[in-house]
Design a protein around this motif. Structure first.
Motif, PDB file in Angstrom:
ATOM      1  N   UNK A   1       0.833  -1.200   0.000  1.00  0.00           N
ATOM      2  CA  UNK A   1       0.000   0.000   0.000  1.00  0.00           C
ATOM      3  C   UNK A   1       0.869   1.252   0.000  1.00  0.00           C
ATOM      4  N   UNK A   2       0.565   2.142  -0.941  1.00  0.00           N
ATOM      5  CA  UNK A   2       1.268   3.411  -1.026  1.00  0.00           C
ATOM      6  C   UNK A   2       2.524   3.396  -1.867  1.00  0.00           C
ATOM      7  N   UNK A   3       2.921   2.251  -2.396  1.00  0.00           N
ATOM      8  CA  UNK A   3       4.169   2.141  -3.152  1.00  0.00           C
ATOM      9  C   UNK A   3       3.928   2.255  -4.656  1.00  0.00           C
ATOM     10  N   UNK A   4       5.008   2.567  -5.374  1.00  0.00           N
ATOM     11  CA  UNK A   4       4.973   2.688  -6.827  1.00  0.00           C
ATOM     12  C   UNK A   4       6.150   1.927  -7.418  1.00  0.00           C
TER      13      UNK A   4
ATOM     14  N   UNK B   1      -1.898  -7.741 -15.496  1.00  0.00           N
ATOM     15  CA  UNK B   1      -3.017  -8.490 -14.926  1.00  0.00           C
ATOM     16  C   UNK B   1      -2.970  -8.363 -13.416  1.00  0.00           C
ATOM     17  N   UNK B   2      -3.987  -7.707 -12.840  1.00  0.00           N
ATOM     18  CA  UNK B   2      -4.087  -7.532 -11.396  1.00  0.00           C
ATOM     19  C   UNK B   2      -4.804  -8.752 -10.820  1.00  0.00           C
ATOM     20  N   UNK B   3      -4.072  -9.591 -10.094  1.00  0.00           N
ATOM     21  CA  UNK B   3      -4.711 -10.805  -9.568  1.00  0.00           C
ATOM     22  C   UNK B   3      -5.049 -10.711  -8.086  1.00  0.00           C
ATOM     23  N   UNK B   4      -4.591  -9.640  -7.442  1.00  0.00           N
ATOM     24  CA  UNK B   4      -5.052  -9.330  -6.085  1.00  0.00           C
ATOM     25  C   UNK B   4      -4.993  -7.822  -5.888  1.00  0.00           C
ATOM     26  N   UNK B   5      -5.976  -7.273  -5.209  1.00  0.00           N
ATOM     27  CA  UNK B   5      -5.967  -5.854  -4.892  1.00  0.00           C
ATOM     28  C   UNK B   5      -6.375  -4.979  -6.055  1.00  0.00           C
ATOM     29  N   UNK B   6      -5.834  -3.769  -6.064  1.00  0.00           N
ATOM     30  CA  UNK B   6      -6.191  -2.778  -7.071  1.00  0.00           C
ATOM     31  C   UNK B   6      -4.974  -1.900  -7.329  1.00  0.00           C
TER      32      UNK B   6
ATOM     33  N   UNK C   1      -0.134   1.559  -6.128  1.00  0.00           N
ATOM     34  CA  UNK C   1      -1.293   0.960  -5.475  1.00  0.00           C
ATOM     35  C   UNK C   1      -1.530   1.646  -4.143  1.00  0.00           C
ATOM     36  N   UNK C   2      -2.710   2.208  -3.990  1.00  0.00           N
ATOM     37  CA  UNK C   2      -3.054   2.882  -2.745  1.00  0.00           C
ATOM     38  C   UNK C   2      -3.288   1.889  -1.618  1.00  0.00           C
ATOM     39  N   UNK C   3      -3.825   0.721  -1.957  1.00  0.00           N
ATOM     40  CA  UNK C   3      -4.212  -0.249  -0.933  1.00  0.00           C
ATOM     41  C   UNK C   3      -3.431  -1.561  -1.000  1.00  0.00           C
ATOM     42  N   UNK C   4      -2.530  -1.688  -1.971  1.00  0.00           N
ATOM     43  CA  UNK C   4      -1.757  -2.915  -2.142  1.00  0.00           C
ATOM     44  C   UNK C   4      -2.288  -3.749  -3.296  1.00  0.00           C
ATOM     45  N   UNK C   5      -1.377  -4.380  -4.043  1.00  0.00           N
ATOM     46  CA  UNK C   5      -1.799  -5.161  -5.210  1.00  0.00           C
ATOM     47  C   UNK C   5      -0.729  -6.181  -5.581  1.00  0.00           C
TER      48      UNK C   5
END
Length: 284
Positions: free
Chosen positions: A188-191, A205-210, A238-242
């Protein structure tokens, strides 16, 4: 001003089954596959119900492309006509170049628990479609992994990871299509901004999170595939983790003619593959 790659399309996969009845999600594949060149298909499988996977994938043929199986959880045993036997387990990668022809099986090495992973199909150029088949069984400890300065965990299955601060060669390098295949775990919060050559097809392909992509106003949600333009930078946040698969490759720009497990350039070559399989000459 930084030019970011544009999102050309976002799509959801479709539930289906394959092999002897394994339940999976076909992220892409089938009609319109030219849009994904040099990639042909991406399947996601994941279940804690043995009935969804226990029948596995009994012996079946391939010709004209490569299959890449990335296991996240579970154990699958590979056997083929070349005499290869391999155990694919969590964190491991199986890279199989069917080329002229291979007959193989992939069967669960477990009767309960979670089975989760992905299989990607990567096309071969016409000049190598009839070369001898080969197989690589890459155990988890031999698949390069790193953590960026921003705290993103990266599994580098193919190509070269480079974000301008850290570089890491992947487990596999391939000519012609020059594929990149990364599994990105973004807290969360990383780029992250992996460098991908202009001209390469890029799929996320996002397989978890957003996850959010720079230059695109909307987040890419779980179980969504984004196809990007071929020019510009890729910057993911990802604001919330992905957890995201980044798949990129150099398009071949060749005709794609597919009939089930055979992918060639012409209908005549497909008909020859069918004759060879019928006459036990597919792998000769």
């Amino acid at each position: 001003m930084t030019q970011f790659r544009k999102v050309l399309a976002i799509q959801a996969g479709q539930p289906t089954s394959d092999g002897a009845g394994v339940r999976l999600t076909r992220v892409f594949g089938g009609p319109g596959v030219e849009l994904f060149d040099p990639f042909l298909m991406l399947d996601e499988f994941g279940s804690d119900k043995p009935d969804d996977y226990i029948a596995g994938f009994p012996a079946h043929p391939h010709r004209g492309f490569e299959t890449v199986t990335y296991m996240i959880e579970g154990r699958m045993r590979h056997e083929d006509h070349l005499g290869n036997v391999g155990l694919l387990q969590g964190g491991g990668v199986q890279w199989m170049t069917a080329a002229r022809g291979i007959i193989h099986s992939e069967m669960p090495e477990q009767e309960e628990g979670v089975m989760r992973g992905f299989q990607l199909w990567l096309n071969l150029p016409g000049k190598t479609k009839l070369e001898p088949a080969s197989y690589q069984d890459i155990q988890p400890e031999n698949v390069p992994r790193l953590t960026t300065q921003a705290g993103v965990d990266v599994t580098v299955m193919a190509g070269q990871f480079d974000d301008g601060q850290v570089q890491q060669a992947g487990a596999v390098q391939r000519p012609d299509t020059e594929p990149f295949y990364f599994d990105l775990h973004i807290p969360a919060g990383a780029s992250i901004s992996p460098r991908i050559p202009d001209g390469h097809r890029v799929l996320l392909y996002v397989y978890e999170g957003s996850a959010e992509l720079a230059g695109h106003p909307q987040a890419i949600d779980t179980s969504r595939l984004a196809r990007l333009s071929e020019q510009g930078e890729v910057q993911l946040h990802s604001a919330s983790g992905a957890k995201v698969l980044l798949i990129a490759g150099k398009p071949l720009g060749e005709p794609i003619v597919q009939y089930g497990p055979f992918v060639m350039n012409t209908r005549e070559e497909i008909e020859q593959a069918l004759r060879d399989f019928r006459d036990d000459k597919l792998t000769a």
